[in-house]
Design a protein around this motif. Structure first.
Motif, PDB file in Angstrom:
ATOM      1  N   GLU A  31      31.832  -2.634  76.367  1.00  0.00           N
ATOM      2  CA  GLU A  31      32.148  -1.477  76.332  1.00  0.00           C
ATOM      3  C   GLU A  31      32.721  -0.801  74.448  1.00  0.00           C
ATOM      4  OE1 GLU A  31      36.054   1.560  78.024  1.00  0.00           O
ATOM      5  OE2 GLU A  31      35.553  -0.493  79.178  1.00  0.00           O
ATOM      6  N   LYS A  81      37.751   2.799  72.208  1.00  0.00           N
ATOM      7  CA  LYS A  81      37.684   4.142  71.703  1.00  0.00           C
ATOM      8  C   LYS A  81      38.276   4.603  71.261  1.00  0.00           C
ATOM      9  CE  LYS A  81      39.237   3.789  77.099  1.00  0.00           C
ATOM     10  NZ  LYS A  81      37.762   3.120  77.253  1.00  0.00           N
ATOM     11  N   LYS A  82      38.886   3.618  69.664  1.00  0.00           N
ATOM     12  CA  LYS A  82      39.194   4.137  68.686  1.00  0.00           C
ATOM     13  C   LYS A  82      37.739   4.815  67.861  1.00  0.00           C
ATOM     14  CE  LYS A  82      41.515   2.996  64.403  1.00  0.00           C
ATOM     15  NZ  LYS A  82      42.617   1.563  64.089  1.00  0.00           N
TER      16      LYS A  82
END
Length: 67
Positions: free
Chosen positions: A58, A61-62
């Motif tokens: 994955e 997200k940053k």
């Protein structure tokens, strides 16, 4: 100008071709210049970058994350 990268690629199911240049550019975008002095760390980054591009790791997200 001579091409700095190999023309190798891996065909990953559901994603398509992931080229060596894609991995190299991804690693360059997500490392600091001083990280590039440690070739062991860069090898680890390349393996993780391939996993992110292939979709089995994955993506953080940053937005401006570094390895």
């Amino acid at each position: 100008m001579k091409n700095r990268y190999s023309k190798g690629w891996a065909d990953y199911p559901g994603v398509g071709r992931i080229y060596d240049t894609d991995v190299a550019k991804y690693v360059r975008a997500h490392t600091h210049w001083w990280d590039r002095l440690d070739y062991h760390f860069m090898c680890d980054c390349a393996q993780v970058a391939f996993g992110i591009l292939a979709g089995y790791i994955e993506k953080p997200k940053k937005k401006n994350w570094k390895f």
